[in-house]
Design a protein around this motif. Sequence first.
Motif, mmCIF file in Angstrom:
data_model
loop_
_atom_site.group_PDB
_atom_site.id
_atom_site.type_symbol
_atom_site.label_atom_id
_atom_site.label_comp_id
_atom_site.label_asym_id
_atom_site.label_seq_id
_atom_site.Cartn_x
_atom_site.Cartn_y
_atom_site.Cartn_z
ATOM 1 N N ASN A 7 5.065 -10.307 8.071
ATOM 2 C CA ASN A 7 4.234 -9.216 7.573
ATOM 3 C C ASN A 7 4.009 -8.207 8.703
ATOM 4 O O ASN A 7 3.264 -8.481 9.646
ATOM 5 C CB ASN A 7 2.898 -9.757 7.063
ATOM 6 C CG ASN A 7 2.058 -8.680 6.394
ATOM 7 O OD1 ASN A 7 2.582 -7.653 5.946
ATOM 8 N ND2 ASN A 7 0.761 -8.886 6.329
ATOM 9 N N VAL A 8 4.679 -7.078 8.610
ATOM 10 C CA VAL A 8 4.557 -6.016 9.622
ATOM 11 C C VAL A 8 3.612 -4.949 9.084
ATOM 12 O O VAL A 8 3.801 -4.449 7.980
ATOM 13 C CB VAL A 8 5.939 -5.395 9.936
ATOM 14 C CG1 VAL A 8 5.803 -4.235 10.918
ATOM 15 C CG2 VAL A 8 6.879 -6.456 10.489
ATOM 16 N N GLN A 9 2.596 -4.608 9.879
ATOM 17 C CA GLN A 9 1.595 -3.642 9.433
ATOM 18 C C GLN A 9 1.453 -2.498 10.432
ATOM 19 O O GLN A 9 1.144 -2.713 11.604
ATOM 20 C CB GLN A 9 0.231 -4.336 9.266
ATOM 21 C CG GLN A 9 0.155 -5.305 8.097
ATOM 22 C CD GLN A 9 0.197 -4.606 6.748
ATOM 23 O OE1 GLN A 9 -0.399 -3.557 6.551
ATOM 24 N NE2 GLN A 9 0.920 -5.207 5.811
ATOM 25 N N HIS A 10 1.700 -1.275 9.955
ATOM 26 C CA HIS A 10 1.447 -0.033 10.711
ATOM 27 C C HIS A 10 2.044 -0.080 12.133
ATOM 28 O O HIS A 10 1.401 0.323 13.106
ATOM 29 C CB HIS A 10 -0.056 0.251 10.781
ATOM 30 C CG HIS A 10 -0.722 0.257 9.442
ATOM 31 N ND1 HIS A 10 -0.448 1.212 8.481
ATOM 32 C CD2 HIS A 10 -1.628 -0.605 8.884
ATOM 33 C CE1 HIS A 10 -1.173 0.957 7.401
ATOM 34 N NE2 HIS A 10 -1.872 -0.137 7.614
ATOM 35 N N LEU A 11 3.272 -0.553 12.227
ATOM 36 C CA LEU A 11 3.921 -0.690 13.537
ATOM 37 C C LEU A 11 4.259 0.673 14.133
ATOM 38 O O LEU A 11 4.825 1.536 13.469
ATOM 39 C CB LEU A 11 5.202 -1.517 13.390
ATOM 40 C CG LEU A 11 5.978 -1.792 14.677
ATOM 41 C CD1 LEU A 11 5.165 -2.672 15.621
ATOM 42 C CD2 LEU A 11 7.314 -2.467 14.360
ATOM 43 N N GLN A 12 3.903 0.844 15.395
ATOM 44 C CA GLN A 12 4.243 2.067 16.127
ATOM 45 C C GLN A 12 4.846 1.680 17.470
ATOM 46 O O GLN A 12 4.258 0.914 18.233
ATOM 47 C CB GLN A 12 2.997 2.938 16.352
ATOM 48 C CG GLN A 12 3.314 4.277 17.026
ATOM 49 C CD GLN A 12 2.072 5.144 17.213
ATOM 50 O OE1 GLN A 12 0.986 4.646 17.419
ATOM 51 N NE2 GLN A 12 2.237 6.450 17.135
ATOM 52 N N VAL A 13 6.043 2.201 17.730
ATOM 53 C CA VAL A 13 6.759 1.884 18.972
ATOM 54 C C VAL A 13 7.095 3.178 19.707
ATOM 55 O O VAL A 13 7.606 4.131 19.114
ATOM 56 C CB VAL A 13 8.065 1.103 18.686
ATOM 57 C CG1 VAL A 13 8.770 0.741 19.988
ATOM 58 C CG2 VAL A 13 7.776 -0.152 17.874
#
Length: 322
Positions: A7-13
């Motif tokens: 479950n990936v939530q609001h990922l920012q890289v």
Amino acid sequence: MAETVLNVQHLQVKFRVSKTETLTAVQDVTFSVREGETLGIVGESGCGKSVTANTILRLLPEKTTVIAGGSIDFEGQDLTKLSLKEMRKVRGSKISMIFQEPMTSLNPVYRIGDQMVEMYQANSSISKKEAWKAAAGMLEKVGIPSPELRMHEFPHNLSGGMRQRVMIAMALSSEPALLIADEPTTALDVTIQAQVLELMRDLQNQMNTAVLLITHDMGVMAENADYVLVMYAGEVVEYGSARSIFKNGMHPYTMGLLESIPRLDQDTDQLNTIDGTVPSLSQMPKGCRFSNRCSLCMDRCKEETPELKELEEGHQVRCFLY
């Protein structure tokens, strides 16, 4: 209901380009993958697909990569919070990855058997003899003839299709909960590509593995994905079931990708294309990131950033047209 594995939530890289400057490669990406299901991530090169996959496994260089926000929940633990030592226990054993070019992933100076045995022993406390036997059995399972003989060969002795089968065997040797396949058939001809994808589906069904399939090929996506995430310039522009995306793709970028697929029922001299190219990280357009390539662009698209909204149950679109 199948259990959610990832479950990936609001990922920012972000990538560091200097001591004071960073560039955003992935912005507000959210998705989940359940056991036994395949989520496909599709988009052109430079859209953030591989960055997202490598971030999940924390394979990007720590010195130049910043996970600036969001969470990556895998089996109840946030992978962004784990140390590199803890991540090594997750990689290979619980999450495996198939890369797009097996010749760069397999060590050219070691025999196939030695590389597979090393992986088995890294993930379990078995003897070298037991690991060798298990590796040969796995090669047979992925359809490689004379597996004992192939174990003694070097990667360059095998064809591209054979090498990719070896990579699949290595990735699935520990029966991972999640398999990430990053362009697994790009370097293969169409016939071998179909065989490799069918093999992956069969093994997935046997092991009930969750699969994250990354590709730029909408045809591959149509045949293999249960759900589709369309990415453009580091953002999710559309998400839904494979059926809803292919039957009723809504975002102009998605429609452009679908129109570029060759069709047997149409006689045409030239395939449809999307004008322009994906913007570089340092030259993102203001407003909607697709605005400078979109034939349906409106004035507000050049100034305002659209939100990802759910228009139908389970179908989300980032566009001012709706």
